[in-house]
Design an enzyme around this catalytic site. Structure first.
Site, PDB file in Angstrom:
ATOM      1  N   ASP A   1      55.331 -26.295  21.679  1.00 36.24           N
ATOM      2  CA  ASP A   1      55.317 -25.987  23.106  1.00 36.24           C
ATOM      3  C   ASP A   1      54.981 -27.205  23.956  1.00 36.24           C
ATOM      4  O   ASP A   1      55.716 -27.561  24.874  1.00 36.24           O
ATOM      5  CB  ASP A   1      54.312 -24.866  23.400  1.00 36.24           C
TER       6      ASP A   1
ATOM      7  N   ARG B   1      37.650 -24.190  26.910  1.00 39.64           N
ATOM      8  CA  ARG B   1      38.587 -24.483  27.997  1.00 39.64           C
ATOM      9  C   ARG B   1      37.963 -25.213  29.182  1.00 39.64           C
ATOM     10  O   ARG B   1      38.575 -26.136  29.728  1.00 39.64           O
ATOM     11  CB  ARG B   1      39.288 -23.203  28.454  1.00 39.64           C
TER      12      ARG B   1
ATOM     13  N   ASP C   1      44.044 -18.316  28.926  1.00 41.33           N
ATOM     14  CA  ASP C   1      43.807 -19.750  29.057  1.00 41.33           C
ATOM     15  C   ASP C   1      44.311 -20.329  30.372  1.00 41.33           C
ATOM     16  O   ASP C   1      43.693 -21.231  30.934  1.00 41.33           O
ATOM     17  CB  ASP C   1      44.437 -20.503  27.877  1.00 41.33           C
TER      18      ASP C   1
ATOM     19  N   SER D   1      49.766 -17.435  15.544  1.00 40.80           N
ATOM     20  CA  SER D   1      49.355 -18.691  16.164  1.00 40.80           C
ATOM     21  C   SER D   1      47.868 -18.896  15.927  1.00 40.80           C
ATOM     22  O   SER D   1      47.117 -17.931  15.734  1.00 40.80           O
ATOM     23  CB  SER D   1      49.646 -18.656  17.671  1.00 40.80           C
TER      24      SER D   1
END
Length: 424
Positions: free
Chosen positions: A15, A95, A124, A180
């Site tokens: 990605d 994050r 996110d 993932s």
């Protein structure tokens, strides 16, 4: 509008590799790739070469592990944060640190935008952008997955793989990906793919290979292992008598917890954006630390201070999960948490065995537990007069008696029989 420079949160996966090239072409911009080393280990191998080969003009790979452990994980654990009763917030807490460093790089490089590869359905995107809004509201945030142009070009992974091949982007990907993963010093998470079916059994023997940080509890050693954690003001400072930094504590506890199959969680959680999602988490070291910290508090924290702090756990956890780490309400709660931890000092002994963390002893020079007062035998201190309990109970029962006299017992949904029970 063309951007002079864009700082991209870059992982090296399909990605963000495609996004790097797409941003450069679409915005006619110079792309600065940034990767935060927060404990991914071998996932960082070759990232700089990949980013430069894909078109980045500059690459930052910054070791933030010490800061992550000291300034993010430790304060959060002092707060006893646990989202929806199960999740130790491993992804959530990383994050704001990543966003903070992105903003610092953007300012240092004179960039007027930052970009991320988070999807429009996840948490996110919110976490990155709320952190950026709090720290640098003047910097624009680009979210390609929310761009109609990007989604039209890449409706699925097949188109992204084809794009990577066309532009000779060095990524390893396949059209079929079973799940993932997201890894850092605190945990590793698994979601999507086969895990989107909540009936899928992630504990089945054929799925053992999915896990990274821990052995299957059934395969863990048959002999229990004891470990001692020393705390100072709510922070773990030593393990088995060896003084360690927060980073070293997390690394050592991860190894211990993983060895004994500790810290696996499989849950359906509520995302901030409104949908439910299923995630599987491994948090071996965090689970040990969380348990030890709570046991240390049980001996040293004042009752009402503990209850007040505990009343904030749900709010604090949601605040972190939803991306408000840099918001004033989190800072206010953290100030109360820090005050509550001033006397959380001492040593906890734990027993680790096949996925379980069991208390095996706790001691502290600041212990509020007095065996002479708590004893069921004669109290040598005379600090507690059992006759005092009569008045204590009478006063606490007063409002209940008054209400019952006015409304009767029916107010509680209970019917009291007035006839004596039949003899047997």
């Amino acid at each position: 509008m063309a951007k002079n420079k864009i700082v991209l949160a870059y992982s090296g996966g399909l990605d963000t590799s495609v996004i790097l090239k797409w941003l450069k072409e679409t915005y006619d911009a110079e792309i600065i790739a940034f990767t935060a080393d927060i404990g991914q280990q071998d996932e960082l191998d070759g990232l700089e070469e990949k980013a430069l080969a894909t078109g980045a003009s500059k690459v930052y790979i910054d070791d933030l592990r010490d800061e992550f452990a000291k300034d993010f994980i430790y304060p959060m654990f002092q707060a006893g944060a646990l989202y929806e009763g199960q999740y130790l917030l491993g992804t959530s807490i990383a994050r704001p640190l990543i966003a903070k460093r992105m903003v610092e790089i953007a300012r240092a490089e004179g960039a007027n935008a930052i970009a991320h590869g988070a999807t429009g359905k996840g948490n996110d995107q919110v976490r990155f952008e709320l952190a950026a809004a709090a720290l640098a509201p003047e910097i624009e945030v680009i979210a390609p997955w929310r761009s109609e142009q990007f989604r039209n070009e890449f409706p699925g992974r097949a188109e992204m793989i084809a794009y990577a091949e066309k532009h000779q982007i060095p990524v390893q990907a396949s059209a079929a990906k079973p799940y993932s993963m997201d890894r850092n010093l605190l945990h590793i998470s698994f979601e999507s793919g086969m895990l989107e079916d909540p009936w899928f059994d992630a504990t089945a023997p054929e799925n053992k290979s999915m896990y990274v940080l821990s052995v299957d509890p059934e395969d863990a050693p048959d002999t229990a292992e004891y470990v001692e954690l020393a705390f100072e003001q709510g922070n773990c400072t030593a393990i088995n008598g060896e003084a360690l930094t927060p980073l070293q504590v997390m690394e050592k506890l991860n190894a211990l917890g993983g060895k004994h199959g500790i810290g696996r969680v499989d849950m359906v959680e509520n995302r901030f954006v409104g949908m439910k999602s299923r995630g599987v988490y491994e948090t071996p070291g965090g689970t040990i630390l969380f348990t030890a910290h709570r046991k240390m508090e049980s001996l040293t924290m004042d009752r009402d201070v503990m209850h007040l702090r505990d009343s904030l756990i749900s709010r604090y956890s949601s605040t972190v999960y939803n991306g408000f780490w840099f918001a004033p309400e989190r800072l206010a709660m953290q100030a109360l948490v820090a005050e509550s931890q001033k006397h959380v000092t001492g040593t906890v002994r734990l027993k680790l065995y096949k996925g379980n963390v069991m208390g095996a002893g706790v001691q502290s020079p600041l212990s509020l537990y007095n065996p002479d007062i708590a004893t069921m035998e004669a109290d040598p201190t005379q600090a507690y007069d059992q006759n005092d309990a009569t008045g204590f109970i009478h006063l606490n029962a007063l409002r209940l008696k008054v209400a019952s006299g006015v409304h009767g017992s029916e107010v509680h949904g209970i019917q009291i029989k007035k006839e004596p029970a039949a003899s047997v």
